[in-house]
Write a protein that holds these residues in place. Structure first.
Motif, PDB file in Angstrom:
ATOM      1  N   LEU A   1      -2.976   3.819   4.548  1.00  0.00           N
ATOM      2  CA  LEU A   1      -2.535   5.191   4.748  1.00  0.00           C
ATOM      3  C   LEU A   1      -2.517   5.857   3.376  1.00  0.00           C
ATOM      4  O   LEU A   1      -1.907   5.330   2.438  1.00  0.00           O
ATOM      5  N   VAL A   2      -3.198   6.973   3.267  1.00  0.00           N
ATOM      6  CA  VAL A   2      -3.270   7.684   1.996  1.00  0.00           C
ATOM      7  C   VAL A   2      -2.512   8.994   2.134  1.00  0.00           C
ATOM      8  O   VAL A   2      -2.740   9.758   3.073  1.00  0.00           O
TER       9      VAL A   2
ATOM     10  N   GLN B   1      -1.157   5.063  -1.754  1.00  0.00           N
ATOM     11  CA  GLN B   1      -1.855   4.310  -0.711  1.00  0.00           C
ATOM     12  C   GLN B   1      -0.949   3.223  -0.194  1.00  0.00           C
ATOM     13  O   GLN B   1      -0.333   2.495  -0.966  1.00  0.00           O
ATOM     14  N   LEU B   2      -0.897   3.125   1.105  1.00  0.00           N
ATOM     15  CA  LEU B   2      -0.034   2.124   1.721  1.00  0.00           C
ATOM     16  C   LEU B   2      -0.902   1.193   2.559  1.00  0.00           C
ATOM     17  O   LEU B   2      -1.622   1.635   3.457  1.00  0.00           O
ATOM     18  N   PHE B   3      -0.858  -0.083   2.237  1.00  0.00           N
ATOM     19  CA  PHE B   3      -1.611  -1.062   3.023  1.00  0.00           C
ATOM     20  C   PHE B   3      -0.938  -1.226   4.397  1.00  0.00           C
ATOM     21  O   PHE B   3       0.282  -1.357   4.486  1.00  0.00           O
ATOM     22  N   ILE B   4      -1.739  -1.187   5.446  1.00  0.00           N
ATOM     23  CA  ILE B   4      -1.193  -1.343   6.799  1.00  0.00           C
ATOM     24  C   ILE B   4      -1.577  -2.714   7.349  1.00  0.00           C
ATOM     25  O   ILE B   4      -2.760  -2.962   7.621  1.00  0.00           O
TER      26      ILE B   4
ATOM     27  N   GLN C   1       1.202   0.892  15.841  1.00  0.00           N
ATOM     28  CA  GLN C   1       2.410   1.680  15.617  1.00  0.00           C
ATOM     29  C   GLN C   1       2.168   2.773  14.573  1.00  0.00           C
ATOM     30  O   GLN C   1       2.539   3.939  14.782  1.00  0.00           O
ATOM     31  N   VAL C   2       1.542   2.397  13.476  1.00  0.00           N
ATOM     32  CA  VAL C   2       1.288   3.374  12.405  1.00  0.00           C
ATOM     33  C   VAL C   2       0.355   4.470  12.899  1.00  0.00           C
ATOM     34  O   VAL C   2       0.565   5.647  12.621  1.00  0.00           O
ATOM     35  N   ARG C   3      -0.685   4.078  13.648  1.00  0.00           N
ATOM     36  CA  ARG C   3      -1.596   5.089  14.198  1.00  0.00           C
ATOM     37  C   ARG C   3      -0.844   6.076  15.092  1.00  0.00           C
ATOM     38  O   ARG C   3      -1.098   7.271  15.071  1.00  0.00           O
ATOM     39  N   ARG C   4       0.109   5.568  15.870  1.00  0.00           N
ATOM     40  CA  ARG C   4       0.903   6.427  16.759  1.00  0.00           C
ATOM     41  C   ARG C   4       1.773   7.383  15.933  1.00  0.00           C
ATOM     42  O   ARG C   4       1.852   8.570  16.214  1.00  0.00           O
ATOM     43  N   TRP C   5       2.430   6.850  14.916  1.00  0.00           N
ATOM     44  CA  TRP C   5       3.312   7.682  14.077  1.00  0.00           C
ATOM     45  C   TRP C   5       2.523   8.778  13.373  1.00  0.00           C
ATOM     46  O   TRP C   5       2.977   9.913  13.267  1.00  0.00           O
TER      47      TRP C   5
END
Ligand code: ZN
Length: 114
Positions: free
Chosen positions: A63-64, A73-76, A83-87
């Motif tokens: 996630l940038v 930048q956050l490694f997923i 979950q991250v895609r939903r958020w």
């Protein structure tokens, strides 16, 4: 503001505005909201015998986002991807709704409405 005043203000809203506000309220109440752009990155891990050394690179999701003027930048991890895609999607929906509401108020000022 009293409840009655709030009711009156709400009654004056257009159905369009009421609808956008209620969608926004639903998102704001119970949903994860995460700002950023998802990006796929390929990388080599450095282990000499790994498949990535032969060209089959590791694929990871990041996630940038820019916070306080710095791009981060956050490694997923794989298991958190859904979950991250939903958020992220929920944040974008909330933002879109806010923009729509803001445009309505832009028009109010332009047209000298209350
Ligand atoms: Zn590797």
């Amino acid at each position: 503001m009293s409840d009655t005043k709030r009711e009156i203000r709400r009654a004056k809203m257009s159905p369009h505005e009421r609808d956008r506000r209620s969608q926004l309220a639903q998102l704001a109440h119970g949903s994860g909201l995460l700002r950023g752009t998802l990006a796929i990155r390929e990388r080599v891990c450095g282990k000499p015998n790994c498949k990535c050394a032969k060209g089959e690179k590791h694929v990871s999701l990041y996630l940038v986002a820019s916070y306080s003027g710095r791009v981060r930048q956050l490694f997923i991890p794989k298991d958190r991807e859904p979950q991250v895609r939903r958020w992220v999607q929920q944040y974008q929906e909330a933002r879109k709704l806010l923009e729509e509401i803001s445009l309505l108020y832009w028009d109010k000022v332009t047209k000298r409405q209350e």
